[in-house]
Design an enzyme around this catalytic site. Structure first.
Site, mmCIF file in Angstrom:
data_model
loop_
_atom_site.group_PDB
_atom_site.id
_atom_site.type_symbol
_atom_site.label_atom_id
_atom_site.label_comp_id
_atom_site.label_asym_id
_atom_site.label_seq_id
_atom_site.Cartn_x
_atom_site.Cartn_y
_atom_site.Cartn_z
ATOM 1 C CG HIS A 1 -71.982 -26.341 55.631
ATOM 2 N ND1 HIS A 1 -71.158 -27.014 55.535
ATOM 3 C CD2 HIS A 1 -72.257 -25.713 54.626
ATOM 4 C CE1 HIS A 1 -70.508 -27.020 54.532
ATOM 5 N NE2 HIS A 1 -71.160 -26.236 53.887
ATOM 6 C CG ASP B 1 -70.014 -29.806 57.100
ATOM 7 O OD1 ASP B 1 -70.364 -28.636 57.704
ATOM 8 O OD2 ASP B 1 -70.248 -30.112 55.890
ATOM 9 C CB SER C 1 -71.845 -25.777 50.388
ATOM 10 O OG SER C 1 -71.472 -24.959 51.064
#
Lengths: 176, 170
Positions: free
Chosen positions: A92, A119, A53
């Site tokens: 992230h 998210d 990701s």
């Protein structure tokens, strides 16, 4: 060749010294790990990237070095966080940060560079924001590929047992 | 004499030490890179300024940006992640940073460009404080290396003021 000792031949003292050496190696490794935890301020100062990701920046199998301090989280930082109820941390980037005047608490929204959406669906329940207590570290450094061994060992446990077996065999049969 | 296992062990250890040294050196040298980049941003148009159903203000706009990021690249750079953040304060929040647009530059040759794009992410407030608000646009970058330390930087660009009233009634 007397590299392989027969059971009746085992001498007590050299065996004990070998066990002590093994213990020293394990203790040194633990000391280094705990020391790193203290210096960086994180529970796990090194993490392995598990998903794609954050590509093309981080690929599966890369290693991230983390650091944590009291500095407020700002947009653009790559953070590692744990969602309540999940045990695998997520790496992230922060895309939104709102800092409250009264409490100093910060509401954070994250998104993976390679993801289309943020998210919010990953946060537990109806949670809309992350806060500082969810963040376990900020990524400050990076090494490619090194963590792939960990992924292989997790996804194919047979490799882990094989590796431990080979290492144990080498330790037992070595002469130092 | 030296067995095959001992030789393999020594070779592997030396390889690991060399790799670690090169990684550290690469990271160390990166610190000496002093970038001088140019950038300019302009809000072309406010596409939509309204109050959402859950009560928060939302703004979508079109931006015209030009930037030259070539001086951020070194031989140890894998990519540069660049994003434009709207930064402002309100009565309840001492700082709000909202990313409006981001881009990944993977090659030095493509590091200088101009775009005119709608915002990738809407500017959503925690509340209804955006009418007439003065918002600063700050360009942030994150240099991600082939190995080693990651470097962040930012540069405030222009400010702009949002309209005093919504453009669309929700």
């Amino acid at each position: 060749m007397d590299r392989i000792k027969f059971l009746g031949d085992v001498k007590i003292r050299p065996t004990l010294i070998q066990l002590l050496n093994l213990g020293m190696i394990i203790c040194s490794a633990l000391m280094i790990w705990k020391g790193l935890m203290c210096i960086t301020g994180c529970e796990s100062p090194v993490v392995v990237v598990l998903t794609g990701s954050m590509e093309p920046g981080f690929k599966r199998g890369d290693i991230l070095f983390l650091h944590m301090n009291k500095e407020p989280i700002r947009a653009g930082e790559i953070v590692v966080y744990n969602v309540d109820g999940r045990d695998i941390p997520i790496v992230h980037r922060v895309i939104k940060a709102h800092e409250r005047r009264d409490t100093g608490e910060i509401d954070i929204l994250t998104k993976g560079d390679n993801n289309q959406v943020d998210d919010i669906s990953l946060y537990s329940g109806g949670q809309l924001w992350l806060n500082s207590h969810h963040i376990i570290g900020r990524a400050i450094g990076y090494l490619p590929y090194v963590g792939y061994l960990t992924i292989i060992m997790t996804e194919m446990p047979i490799v882990k047992y094989l590796l431990i077996g080979v290492l144990a065999l080498l330790v037992i049969t070595s002469e130092e | 004499m030296h067995s095959a296992v001992q030789r393999a062990n020594t070779a592997a250890t030396i390889a690991a030490i060399l790799l670690a040294t090169i990684c550290a050196a690469a990271s160390f040298l990166d610190a000496f890179n002093s970038p001088s980049l140019q950038a300019h941003v302009q809000v072309v148009k406010i596409n939509r300024f309204r109050r959402q159903l859950d009560g928060n203000d939302e703004v979508k706009m079109t931006l015209k940006m030009s930037m030259d990021l070539t001086s951020l690249f070194t031989w140890n750079t894998k990519q540069v992640f660049v994003f434009l953040a709207a930064e402002y304060e309100t009565d309840t929040n001492s700082l709000n940073q909202v990313s409006l647009w981001d881009h990944i530059v993977q090659e030095k040759e493509r590091a200088s460009f101009q775009v005119k794009v709608p915002t990738k992410y809407p500017l959503i407030d925690q509340g209804t404080n955006l009418r007439g608000k003065k918002v600063g646009l700050v360009l942030h970058w994150h240099i991600m290396p082939i190995s080693g330390r990651m470097i962040q930087g930012k540069m405030p660009l222009s400010n702009f003021s949002l309209p005093d009233s919504y453009t669309t009634r929700s």
